[in-house]
Design a protein around this motif. Sequence first.
Motif, short mmCIF file in Angstrom:
data_model
loop_
_atom_site.label_atom_id
_atom_site.label_comp_id
_atom_site.label_asym_id
_atom_site.label_seq_id
_atom_site.Cartn_x
_atom_site.Cartn_y
_atom_site.Cartn_z
N TYR A 193 0.86 -0.96 0.09
CA TYR A 193 -0.05 -0.01 0.16
C TYR A 193 1.10 1.40 0.20
O TYR A 193 1.88 1.36 0.69
CB TYR A 193 -0.65 0.07 1.05
CG TYR A 193 -1.56 1.43 1.53
CD1 TYR A 193 -2.63 1.71 0.42
CD2 TYR A 193 -1.65 2.11 2.59
CE1 TYR A 193 -3.41 2.77 0.78
CE2 TYR A 193 -2.19 3.24 2.77
CZ TYR A 193 -3.10 3.55 1.84
OH TYR A 193 -4.03 4.63 2.03
N THR A 198 -2.30 4.16 -3.85
CA THR A 198 -2.41 2.84 -4.68
C THR A 198 -2.11 1.82 -3.70
O THR A 198 -1.68 1.91 -2.76
CB THR A 198 -1.61 2.95 -5.83
OG1 THR A 198 0.04 2.81 -5.34
CG2 THR A 198 -1.61 4.11 -6.85
N LEU A 253 -1.02 -2.24 -4.55
CA LEU A 253 -0.30 -3.44 -5.47
C LEU A 253 -0.67 -4.73 -4.65
O LEU A 253 -0.33 -4.73 -3.81
CB LEU A 253 1.16 -3.35 -5.53
CG LEU A 253 1.59 -4.26 -6.27
CD1 LEU A 253 1.25 -4.02 -7.98
CD2 LEU A 253 3.21 -4.18 -6.43
N ARG A 261 -1.94 -10.74 -8.66
CA ARG A 261 -2.64 -10.92 -9.81
C ARG A 261 -3.85 -11.82 -9.90
O ARG A 261 -4.75 -11.61 -10.40
CB ARG A 261 -1.72 -11.48 -11.10
CG ARG A 261 -2.36 -10.86 -12.26
CD ARG A 261 -1.40 -10.68 -13.25
NE ARG A 261 -1.86 -10.04 -14.68
CZ ARG A 261 -1.74 -8.82 -14.65
NH1 ARG A 261 -1.13 -7.99 -13.55
NH2 ARG A 261 -1.94 -8.24 -15.70
N LEU A 317 -7.02 -9.96 -10.02
CA LEU A 317 -7.52 -9.47 -11.29
C LEU A 317 -8.39 -10.77 -12.00
O LEU A 317 -9.24 -10.73 -12.61
CB LEU A 317 -6.31 -8.91 -12.07
CG LEU A 317 -6.78 -8.87 -13.53
CD1 LEU A 317 -7.95 -7.73 -13.64
CD2 LEU A 317 -5.54 -8.36 -14.47
N LYS A 357 -6.21 3.22 -5.35
CA LYS A 357 -6.62 2.67 -6.80
C LYS A 357 -5.73 1.21 -6.71
O LYS A 357 -4.74 0.95 -6.10
CB LYS A 357 -5.66 3.43 -7.85
CG LYS A 357 -5.95 3.09 -9.13
CD LYS A 357 -5.61 4.14 -10.17
CE LYS A 357 -5.67 3.46 -11.85
NZ LYS A 357 -6.98 3.32 -12.19
N ILE A 358 -6.40 0.29 -7.34
CA ILE A 358 -5.70 -1.13 -7.24
C ILE A 358 -5.00 -1.32 -8.36
O ILE A 358 -5.22 -1.13 -9.58
CB ILE A 358 -7.09 -2.23 -7.01
CG1 ILE A 358 -7.84 -2.00 -6.19
CG2 ILE A 358 -6.45 -3.52 -7.14
CD1 ILE A 358 -9.10 -2.78 -6.25
N ARG A 359 -3.66 -1.70 -8.22
CA ARG A 359 -2.78 -2.09 -8.97
C ARG A 359 -2.42 -3.73 -9.20
O ARG A 359 -2.42 -4.10 -8.01
CB ARG A 359 -1.63 -1.37 -9.29
CG ARG A 359 -1.44 0.16 -9.16
CD ARG A 359 -1.88 0.44 -10.33
NE ARG A 359 -1.86 2.19 -10.24
CZ ARG A 359 -2.22 2.80 -11.63
NH1 ARG A 359 -2.42 2.37 -12.70
NH2 ARG A 359 -2.08 4.27 -11.39
N TYR A 360 -2.28 -4.46 -10.16
CA TYR A 360 -2.12 -5.79 -10.13
C TYR A 360 -0.74 -6.04 -10.51
O TYR A 360 -0.14 -5.85 -11.57
CB TYR A 360 -3.20 -6.41 -11.19
CG TYR A 360 -4.53 -6.11 -10.89
CD1 TYR A 360 -5.11 -6.86 -9.76
CD2 TYR A 360 -5.29 -5.20 -11.53
CE1 TYR A 360 -6.50 -6.59 -9.42
CE2 TYR A 360 -6.69 -4.83 -11.30
CZ TYR A 360 -7.19 -5.73 -10.22
OH TYR A 360 -8.41 -5.19 -9.97
N ASP A 361 -0.22 -6.83 -9.40
CA ASP A 361 1.27 -7.22 -9.71
C ASP A 361 1.35 -8.49 -10.74
O ASP A 361 0.60 -9.08 -10.96
CB ASP A 361 1.87 -7.89 -8.21
CG ASP A 361 3.36 -7.80 -8.33
OD1 ASP A 361 3.80 -7.39 -9.28
OD2 ASP A 361 3.68 -7.96 -7.20
N SER A 362 2.44 -8.62 -11.07
CA SER A 362 2.56 -9.70 -12.13
C SER A 362 2.95 -11.08 -11.55
O SER A 362 2.96 -10.99 -10.18
CB SER A 362 4.06 -9.83 -12.84
OG SER A 362 5.26 -9.39 -11.94
#
Length: 249
Positions: free
Chosen positions: A189, A195, A197, A200, A203, A232-237
């Motif tokens: 966070y 944001t 992270l 995945r 998602l 805001k949500i970010r998606y890790d690899s």
Amino acid sequence: MTGSSPAVRSSTPGVDSTPTALAQDLLVACRRGDPTERYRTALAEATDADLHRVREDRRTGLAFWLNCYNAGTQLLLEERSDLYESPLRFVRFFHASAVTVAGTSLPLDRIENGLLRGGRSKYGLGYLPKINVTNFERRYRLDDCDPRIHFALNCGAESCPAIRAYEPDRVDEQLDLATRSYLDATVAYDSGANTVLVPRVFLWFRGDFGGGSGIRELLRAYDAIPDDATPKIRYDSWDWTKAAGKFAE
């Protein structure tokens, strides 16, 4: 081991236990590197009557299928590792027979999506029903998808959560522990950028969590973000490097 189902009447020497205990013992045998054939045979020989509690009780079903999935992954990685390393992994590995229950051969894909997720497709970000549902899935699938399963299922990848042996009487407590442990290790966070992270898996199965608002609600519930935050949500690899034997301590 906890067992709340009728005893399996197995012809396998030395095995006479409940399906839930058999699935747990199979997973423990995988961890220890012990022979697994007697547990696999007994599960294959289980009857519909033996599996009554798996079918009728939510906690028993959750624990049983989680253990079957994670044991099945370890067996495939040990016996058919070439399928995981194939460029066609998502077809060959996840659709290969992982474990047999009551005479029905089950791949990982069917255990996860047809049974644990209640018949939801692995496509469509978790919002679509599964197509080509089998009679076995209709009979044994859970009514609702508990999103915490995504922090308990291990498909052999480095990014997957650690494996635990789940028990019906403690499965909710254990899933809470698995969820918190995984989120603590993977969620980042950033209050300044507002944001967060996340892995995945959020998602891929966004619908299982109830969309963006549901994801944030879960993150708040496990203290991954502050109660008043709406980042805001970010998606890790996702790291697909093969990582067999990833058991919790």
